[in-house]
Design an enzyme around this catalytic site. Structure first.
Site, mmCIF file in Angstrom:
data_model
loop_
_atom_site.group_PDB
_atom_site.id
_atom_site.type_symbol
_atom_site.label_atom_id
_atom_site.label_comp_id
_atom_site.label_asym_id
_atom_site.label_seq_id
_atom_site.Cartn_x
_atom_site.Cartn_y
_atom_site.Cartn_z
ATOM 1 N N GLN A 314 -51.784 -34.741 -6.258
ATOM 2 C CA GLN A 314 -51.418 -33.360 -5.936
ATOM 3 C C GLN A 314 -52.574 -32.595 -5.305
ATOM 4 O OE1 GLN A 314 -50.564 -30.204 -9.005
ATOM 5 N NE2 GLN A 314 -48.452 -30.565 -8.309
ATOM 6 N N GLN A 372 -63.787 -35.199 4.741
ATOM 7 C CA GLN A 372 -63.857 -35.279 3.283
ATOM 8 C C GLN A 372 -62.693 -36.107 2.723
ATOM 9 O OE1 GLN A 372 -66.479 -34.006 1.796
ATOM 10 N NE2 GLN A 372 -65.927 -34.503 -0.315
ATOM 11 N N GLU A 399 -68.414 -19.377 24.925
ATOM 12 C CA GLU A 399 -67.434 -18.379 25.389
ATOM 13 C C GLU A 399 -67.545 -17.083 24.583
ATOM 14 O OE1 GLU A 399 -66.664 -19.504 27.967
ATOM 15 O OE2 GLU A 399 -65.205 -21.119 28.068
#
Length: 422
Positions: A314, A372, A399
Site C-alpha cells: 500500500q 527511489q 527559461e
C-alpha cells in the site's frame, strides 16, 4: 483548423499512413483510458498530432536516448526527421514554411517527444522559440531566408540571452552592439548556449542603447560571421544530446539588416519568447514525468519483495497515486497557460510563470521518486528513470529560474489591475 489539416496532409504525403510507418507497438497500451492518459481533453486533431509525436518518440528517440547521453551525440539527422513531420517551426506562420499550429499543439508535441528523449526535445523546443522570434518580429527578408531553413532543420538555431554576470538580471546585460554604417560590431559573450558552436543561427540580445531594458536590441548572427567564436563544450549532468558552449563576440560584424524588430525592442522580444519557452520546457518535464510513472507502474508489477510483487504494498500504491496526481495537475496548468498565451489573456505572463515553476518542480520530484521506487536499480544507467531525472533537473533553472517565476507570480498578485494590464 485549416493549418492543422494542411500540416497533416503534408505528413501523409511524406510518410503515407502513419500507422503503417511506425510498426513498433507502444510499450504500454494500458495508459490509454487511464487517469494519466495525455490525450484526455484533447480534440481529434490534437490527438492525431499527439499520436504522430508519440510514435516518433517511441521509435526514433527512445531507442537512442541512452546512447546519445553517453556519447554526447547531437542527433542532427533524427531531428531533421522530426522536422519533416512539421516539428521544426511548429507555431510559425505557414507563409514561409512554418507548421502554423498553436501553443497548445506545441505543448502536446513537446510532451510526447520528451517521453523518448528529454534532452533532444528540449533543444527542439529552443529551436522553435528562435524560429518564432524571427517569424514574429523579423523583416520579410529574414523570414523568407530563414524560416524555410529552420522549419526543415536544414539550419539549426540558438538563443543567446544569458551572460556570465547577468543570468536572471537579463535587463542589465552588457554585450554591446555599436553601429557603424551598415553594420553592428558586437563585443562580449553569452554563456550556457544550447547548440552553441554546432548551430547556424544565433538570436542574440545585445545592448545598442541606454542602460536597462529599453537599450536592448535583438540581432540575428550567422555562424561564420567575422569575430564570432565559441568556448569549450561544457560537461553537464544532463542534456547531453545537445552541446552547450559560451558564444564569444570580438568585433563581430553583423549587417544592420539582421536586426530583428526595431532598436530597443530586444527585451520585449526576449520576454515574449520566454513566455512560450516556459510552456515548452514545462512540457518537456511533463514527458519525463509521464515516462517515469509508466516505468514505475511496470516495475511495481514485476519486481518482488517478501514473496509478493511490489504492486501489493500500500505504501508504494500511495506513492504511485501521488505521482500520477501531481503529473495530471501539472499538465492541466501547462495546458491552461498555453491557452492563455494562444488567446492573449491579460494574465498570460503570470500563468506561464506559475505553470513553469510548478510543473518543472513537481515533474522533477516525480522522476526523483521514480528512482527511489526502483531502489538500487534506479541508480544504474541501464534504467531510464535516472536519465529522465538528470535531463529535467535543469528545467528548474533555465527559461527563468523558478525563483524568478515566483517573483513574476507575486508581482501579478500585488499589482493593481489598472497598472497591471495597461
Amino acid at each position: 483548423m485549416a493549418n492543422v489539416c494542411r500540416s497533416f496532409s503534408r505528413i501523409t504525403k511524406i510518410f503515407g499512413n502513419t500507422a503503417s510507418v511506425f510498426k513498433q507497438p507502444r510499450r504500454n497500451y494500458w495508459v490509454s483510458g487511464s487517469c494519466i492518459d495525455p490525450s484526455l481533453g484533447l480534440n481529434e486533431e490534437q490527438k492525431q498530432i499527439q499520436s504522430v509525436a508519440t510514435d516518433f518518440a517511441k521509435n526514433e528517440l527512445q531507442p537512442n536516448m541512452a546512447k546519445w547521453d553517453l556519447e554526447e551525440t547531437f542527433p542532427v539527422d533524427v531531428m531533421r526527421n522530426a522536422a519533416s513531420l512539421g516539428f521544426g517551426a511548429i507555431y510559425c506562420s505557414d507563409k514561409y514554411g512554418g507548421t502554423g499550429l498553436g501553443r497548445t499543439d506545441a505543448s502536446i508535441i513537446f510532451e510526447a517527444l520528451s517521453q523518448g528523449c528529454v534532452s533532444t526535445t528540449a533543444y527542439i523546443s529552443i529551436h522553435n522559440m528562435c524560429a518564432w522570434m524571427i517569424d514574429e518580429f523579423g523583416n520579410d527578408d529574414l523570414r523568407s531566408k530563414w524560416i524555410p531553413e529552420l522549419a526543415t532543420m536544414n539550419a539549426f538555431s540558438s538563443y543567446c540571452l544569458t551572460e556570465p554576470n547577468h543570468g536572471s538580471d537579463a535587463a542589465n546585460l552588457t554585450l554591446s552592439a555599436k553601429r557603424d554604417g551598415d553594420y553592428y560590431y558586437l563585443n562580449g559573450s553569452k554563456m550556457f548556449i544550447s547548440g552553441g558552436g554546432d548551430t547556424d543561427v544565433y538570436v542574440v540580445m545585445c545592448r545598442t542603447g541606454e542602460k536597462g531594458p529599453k537599450g536592448i536590441s535583438c540581432l540575428l548572427v550567422e555562424k561564420g560571421s567575422p569575430g564570432l567564436d565559441f568556448g569549450k563544450k561544457e560537461k553537464k549532468v544532463g542534456w547531453n544530446s545537445q552541446p552547450t558552449r559560451a558564444v564569444i563576440f570580438e568585433d563581430c560584424k553583423v549587417p544592420v539588416s539582421n536586426l530583428i524588430g526595431e532598436e530597443g525592442d530586444g527585451f520585449k522580444i526576449a520576454m515574449r519568447g520566454l513566455n512560450g519557452g516556459r510552456i515548452n520546457i514545462a512540457s518537456c518535464s511533463l514527458g519525463a514525468a509521464q515516462a517515469c510513472v509508466e516505468l514505475c507502474r511496470d516495475y511495481l508489477k514485476v519486481r518482488k519483495q517478501f514473496g509478493k510483487s511490489l504492486e501489493n504494498f500500500q505504501y508504494l500504491q500511495f506513492h504511485l497515486a501521488e505521482m500520477a496526481t501531481k503529473l495530471v495537475v501539472s499538465r492541466n496548468m501547462v495546458r491552461q497557460a498555453a491557452k492563455a498565451l494562444e488567446e492573449d489573456w491579460p494574465e498570460k505572463v503570470a500563468l506561464c510563470s506559475m505553470a513553469k515553476y510548478f510543473a518543472t518542480d513537481e515533474c522533477f520530484n516525480i522522476c526523483n521518486q521514480a528512482i527511489q521506487i526502483h531502489g538500487g536499480y534506479g541508480y544504474l544507467k541501464d534504467y531510464a528513470v535516472q536519465q529522465y531525472m538528470r535531463d529535467c533537473r535543469v528545467h528548474q533553472i533555465l527559461e527563468g529560474t523558478n525563483e524568478v517565476m515566483r517573483l513574476l507570480v507575486s508581482r501579478d498578485l500585488l499589482t493593481d489591475d489598472e497598472r497591471k494590464y495597461s
